[in-house]
Design a protein around this motif. Structure first.
Motif, PDB file in Angstrom:
ATOM      1  N   VAL A 179      -5.363  10.527  -3.829  1.00 23.12           N
ATOM      2  CA  VAL A 179      -5.507   9.076  -3.689  1.00 23.12           C
ATOM      3  C   VAL A 179      -4.261   8.476  -3.022  1.00 23.12           C
ATOM      4  CG1 VAL A 179      -5.724   6.912  -4.958  1.00 23.12           C
ATOM      5  CG2 VAL A 179      -7.129   8.857  -5.588  1.00 23.12           C
ATOM      6  N   GLY A 180      -3.072   8.949  -3.422  1.00 19.66           N
ATOM      7  CA  GLY A 180      -1.854   8.472  -2.770  1.00 19.66           C
ATOM      8  C   GLY A 180      -1.812   8.813  -1.294  1.00 19.66           C
ATOM      9  N   ALA A 181      -2.295  10.013  -0.929  1.00 19.07           N
ATOM     10  CA  ALA A 181      -2.356  10.385   0.491  1.00 19.07           C
ATOM     11  C   ALA A 181      -3.328   9.493   1.258  1.00 19.07           C
ATOM     12  CB  ALA A 181      -2.763  11.846   0.621  1.00 19.07           C
ATOM     13  N   VAL A 182      -4.423   9.095   0.620  1.00 24.05           N
ATOM     14  CA  VAL A 182      -5.372   8.183   1.277  1.00 24.05           C
ATOM     15  C   VAL A 182      -4.725   6.821   1.530  1.00 24.05           C
ATOM     16  CG1 VAL A 182      -7.532   6.923   0.934  1.00 24.05           C
ATOM     17  CG2 VAL A 182      -7.424   9.350   0.413  1.00 24.05           C
ATOM     18  N   PHE A 183      -3.926   6.347   0.598  1.00 19.87           N
ATOM     19  CA  PHE A 183      -3.211   5.079   0.812  1.00 19.87           C
ATOM     20  C   PHE A 183      -2.233   5.197   1.978  1.00 19.87           C
ATOM     21  CE2 PHE A 183      -4.588   3.901  -3.498  1.00 19.87           C
ATOM     22  CZ  PHE A 183      -4.896   2.571  -3.290  1.00 19.87           C
ATOM     23  N   TYR A 184      -1.564   6.337   2.081  1.00 20.51           N
ATOM     24  CA  TYR A 184      -0.673   6.546   3.228  1.00 20.51           C
ATOM     25  C   TYR A 184      -1.449   6.509   4.546  1.00 20.51           C
ATOM     26  CZ  TYR A 184       3.077   8.052   0.070  1.00 20.51           C
ATOM     27  OH  TYR A 184       4.048   8.093  -0.896  1.00 20.51           O
ATOM     28  N   LEU A 185      -2.575   7.219   4.571  1.00 17.51           N
ATOM     29  CA  LEU A 185      -3.367   7.275   5.795  1.00 17.51           C
ATOM     30  C   LEU A 185      -3.919   5.901   6.163  1.00 17.51           C
ATOM     31  CD1 LEU A 185      -5.358  10.603   5.243  1.00 17.51           C
ATOM     32  CD2 LEU A 185      -3.501  10.202   6.861  1.00 17.51           C
ATOM     33  N   PHE A 186      -4.217   5.088   5.178  1.00 12.04           N
ATOM     34  CA  PHE A 186      -4.748   3.750   5.458  1.00 12.04           C
ATOM     35  C   PHE A 186      -3.724   2.880   6.173  1.00 12.04           C
ATOM     36  CE2 PHE A 186      -5.553  -0.675   4.156  1.00 12.04           C
ATOM     37  CZ  PHE A 186      -6.835  -0.820   4.658  1.00 12.04           C
ATOM     38  N   THR A 187      -2.435   3.104   5.885  1.00 12.93           N
ATOM     39  CA  THR A 187      -1.395   2.288   6.508  1.00 12.93           C
ATOM     40  C   THR A 187      -0.973   2.794   7.884  1.00 12.93           C
ATOM     41  OG1 THR A 187       0.307   3.593   5.370  1.00 12.93           O
ATOM     42  CG2 THR A 187      -0.483   1.591   4.281  1.00 12.93           C
ATOM     43  N   PHE A 206       0.830  -1.203   0.000  1.00 17.91           N
ATOM     44  CA  PHE A 206       0.000   0.000   0.000  1.00 17.91           C
ATOM     45  C   PHE A 206       0.865   1.254   0.000  1.00 17.91           C
ATOM     46  CE2 PHE A 206      -3.641  -2.644   1.281  1.00 17.91           C
ATOM     47  CZ  PHE A 206      -4.641  -2.047   0.531  1.00 17.91           C
ATOM     48  N   GLN A 207       1.943   1.236   0.781  1.00 24.29           N
ATOM     49  CA  GLN A 207       2.807   2.413   0.832  1.00 24.29           C
ATOM     50  C   GLN A 207       3.511   2.651  -0.502  1.00 24.29           C
ATOM     51  OE1 GLN A 207       5.424   1.815   4.137  1.00 24.29           O
ATOM     52  NE2 GLN A 207       3.858   2.231   5.684  1.00 24.29           N
ATOM     53  N   ILE A 208       3.977   1.598  -1.131  1.00 27.63           N
ATOM     54  CA  ILE A 208       4.644   1.745  -2.432  1.00 27.63           C
ATOM     55  C   ILE A 208       3.654   2.246  -3.479  1.00 27.63           C
ATOM     56  CG2 ILE A 208       5.786   0.473  -4.284  1.00 27.63           C
ATOM     57  CD1 ILE A 208       7.005  -1.333  -2.144  1.00 27.63           C
ATOM     58  N   PHE A 209       2.447   1.695  -3.461  1.00 24.89           N
ATOM     59  CA  PHE A 209       1.439   2.126  -4.427  1.00 24.89           C
ATOM     60  C   PHE A 209       1.061   3.591  -4.208  1.00 24.89           C
ATOM     61  CE2 PHE A 209      -2.941   1.846  -6.319  1.00 24.89           C
ATOM     62  CZ  PHE A 209      -2.511   1.546  -7.600  1.00 24.89           C
ATOM     63  N   GLY A 210       0.911   4.001  -2.953  1.00 30.42           N
ATOM     64  CA  GLY A 210       0.617   5.398  -2.668  1.00 30.42           C
ATOM     65  C   GLY A 210       1.742   6.322  -3.079  1.00 30.42           C
ATOM     66  N   PHE A 211       2.994   5.889  -2.876  1.00 28.88           N
ATOM     67  CA  PHE A 211       4.136   6.714  -3.280  1.00 28.88           C
ATOM     68  C   PHE A 211       4.173   6.892  -4.796  1.00 28.88           C
ATOM     69  CE2 PHE A 211       8.651   7.198  -4.399  1.00 28.88           C
ATOM     70  CZ  PHE A 211       8.970   8.306  -3.638  1.00 28.88           C
ATOM     71  N   LEU A 212       3.899   5.826  -5.544  1.00 29.94           N
ATOM     72  CA  LEU A 212       3.898   5.930  -7.010  1.00 29.94           C
ATOM     73  C   LEU A 212       2.786   6.851  -7.501  1.00 29.94           C
ATOM     74  CD1 LEU A 212       4.605   2.220  -8.024  1.00 29.94           C
ATOM     75  CD2 LEU A 212       6.188   4.144  -8.067  1.00 29.94           C
ATOM     76  N   ALA A 269       3.689  13.179   6.106  1.00 27.24           N
ATOM     77  CA  ALA A 269       3.812  13.231   4.647  1.00 27.24           C
ATOM     78  C   ALA A 269       2.446  13.239   3.979  1.00 27.24           C
ATOM     79  CB  ALA A 269       4.641  12.051   4.155  1.00 27.24           C
ATOM     80  N   SER A 270       1.527  12.428   4.475  1.00 29.32           N
ATOM     81  CA  SER A 270       0.177  12.409   3.896  1.00 29.32           C
ATOM     82  C   SER A 270      -0.533  13.745   4.118  1.00 29.32           C
ATOM     83  CB  SER A 270      -0.626  11.267   4.508  1.00 29.32           C
ATOM     84  OG  SER A 270      -0.755  11.445   5.911  1.00 29.32           O
ATOM     85  N   VAL A 271      -0.307  14.385   5.266  1.00 29.79           N
ATOM     86  CA  VAL A 271      -0.910  15.704   5.512  1.00 29.79           C
ATOM     87  C   VAL A 271      -0.358  16.728   4.516  1.00 29.79           C
ATOM     88  CG1 VAL A 271      -1.071  17.591   7.180  1.00 29.79           C
ATOM     89  CG2 VAL A 271      -1.396  15.240   7.930  1.00 29.79           C
ATOM     90  N   PHE A 272       0.947  16.701   4.264  1.00 28.68           N
ATOM     91  CA  PHE A 272       1.537  17.613   3.280  1.00 28.68           C
ATOM     92  C   PHE A 272       0.963  17.363   1.886  1.00 28.68           C
ATOM     93  CE2 PHE A 272       5.183  18.204   6.289  1.00 28.68           C
ATOM     94  CZ  PHE A 272       5.115  19.589   6.345  1.00 28.68           C
ATOM     95  N   PHE A 292       9.282   9.126   1.543  1.00 25.00           N
ATOM     96  CA  PHE A 292      10.405   8.233   1.220  1.00 25.00           C
ATOM     97  C   PHE A 292      11.136   7.799   2.483  1.00 25.00           C
ATOM     98  CE2 PHE A 292      14.815   7.447  -0.107  1.00 25.00           C
ATOM     99  CZ  PHE A 292      14.600   6.488  -1.086  1.00 25.00           C
ATOM    100  N   VAL A 293      11.239   8.708   3.457  1.00 26.82           N
ATOM    101  CA  VAL A 293      11.922   8.359   4.708  1.00 26.82           C
ATOM    102  C   VAL A 293      11.050   7.452   5.576  1.00 26.82           C
ATOM    103  CG1 VAL A 293      12.865   9.314   6.856  1.00 26.82           C
ATOM    104  CG2 VAL A 293      13.342  10.434   4.680  1.00 26.82           C
ATOM    105  N   GLY A 294       9.738   7.716   5.614  1.00 29.13           N
ATOM    106  CA  GLY A 294       8.860   6.999   6.525  1.00 29.13           C
ATOM    107  C   GLY A 294       8.319   5.684   6.013  1.00 29.13           C
ATOM    108  N   MET A 295       8.590   5.342   4.768  1.00 26.62           N
ATOM    109  CA  MET A 295       8.091   4.071   4.250  1.00 26.62           C
ATOM    110  C   MET A 295       8.797   2.899   4.917  1.00 26.62           C
ATOM    111  SD  MET A 295       7.733   5.021   0.206  1.00 26.62           S
ATOM    112  CE  MET A 295       7.384   3.329  -0.255  1.00 26.62           C
ATOM    113  N   GLU A 296       8.081   1.803   5.021  1.00 24.54           N
ATOM    114  CA  GLU A 296       8.620   0.626   5.706  1.00 24.54           C
ATOM    115  C   GLU A 296       9.741  -0.026   4.922  1.00 24.54           C
ATOM    116  OE1 GLU A 296       6.930  -3.541   7.701  1.00 24.54           O
ATOM    117  OE2 GLU A 296       5.607  -2.222   6.528  1.00 24.54           O
TER     118      GLU A 296
END
Length: 270
Positions: A180-188, A6-12, A124-127, A102-106
């Motif tokens: 949408v990418g921020a929503v994926f971040y928030l989901f994780t 999920f984090q990789i997909f949100g980052f992309l 990062a998702s808030v930004f 990029f720093v906070g991803m698992e």
């Protein structure tokens, strides 16, 4: 594993969205207007007016382009300045959000433990959300300006009526991808937003009770003896104690008498 995907997909998605937004700032044809297209000869004279955030241009049927750049900042139309500012603010927030993501991803293992990574990814998702909303506001401001001119019934007919260009659609799609990418971040990182409640058990200190006294104390609360019974029991115990002390004193006196008689008989024999 699911969290990492999920984090990789949100980052992309968010990175692709910011790429779209940054490309639109350098693209032409934000608004387009066509004139001509009719003629009595074999040559059809057609001309196009188009504009972006940096210049106004005209192109004719011979592919000759004439442009007028916006010379200084304070000479630009106010709504164009507003669109520029909103897009630049959004790109700034997006740049910070991309670095924090990029720093906070698992999968990068740069933020530290899981709790620190989740907090960094939450920021990062808030930004990303703030930057995406800023970009949408900028595009909507530009579209509103075009729509007010195109659909105004009392507008001067000699004034050019512009249509919406391709960069505006591309920018709106990019802003949607950012959100949408921020929503994926928030989901994780829902564990940081809604932490689990911890149950605290309070343990009181208890003295050790032997099994015999434990069975005795289980029923004392229900069958407590009365005061008279307790007094009679105490008087009985006191009488028993006095009798025992009296018998002990009589035994000591008998022993002393026996010993005196024996001693006197011995002296007489001697």
């Amino acid at each position: 594993m699911k969290k990492r995907l999920f984090q990789i997909f949100g980052f992309l998605l968010s990175t692709l969205g910011w790429l779209f937004v940054s490309c639109t700032m350098a693209m032409d044809y934000w608004r387009v207007s066509q004139i001509g297209g009719q003629g009595g000869s074999n040559i059809i004279k057609v001309g196009w007016y188009w504009s972006n955030l940096w210049k106004d241009c005209f192109i004719d049927s011979t592919a000759v382009v004439n442009c007028r750049d916006y010379a200084v900042l304070w000479s630009v139309t106010p709504y164009v300045q507003g669109v520029r500012g909103l897009l630049m603010i959004g790109l700034g927030f997006g740049f910070l959000g991309a670095i924090l993501a990029f720093v906070g991803m698992e999968c990068t293992n740069l933020g530290g433990n899981d709790e620190t990574n989740d907090k960094i990814l939450l920021s990062a998702s808030v930004f990303h959300v703030v930057g995406g909303i800023s970009d949408i506001a900028g595009y909507c401001l530009y579209i509103n300006r075009i729509a007010r001119t195109a659909f105004n019934p009392v507008f001067d007919p000699t004034t050019l009526r512009y249509d919406i260009g391709t960069p505006l659609f591309l920018g709106l799609v990019g802003s949607f991808l950012i959100l949408v990418g921020a929503v994926f971040y928030l989901f994780t990182v829902l564990r940081v937003i809604f932490p689990k409640t911890k149950v605290v058990y309070a343990y009181t200190s208890r003295s050790y009770v032997t099994p015999r006294t434990r069975s005795r104390t289980l029923y004392t609360g229900y069958y407590r003896p009365s005061r008279q019974s307790r007094r009679s029991r105490e008087s009985r115990e006191s009488r028993q104690s006095t009798l025992s002390t009296g018998s002990k004193s009589s035994e000591f006196s008998n022993i002393s008498q026996i010993t005196d008689e024996k001693i006197s008989d011995r002296d007489a024999f001697v």
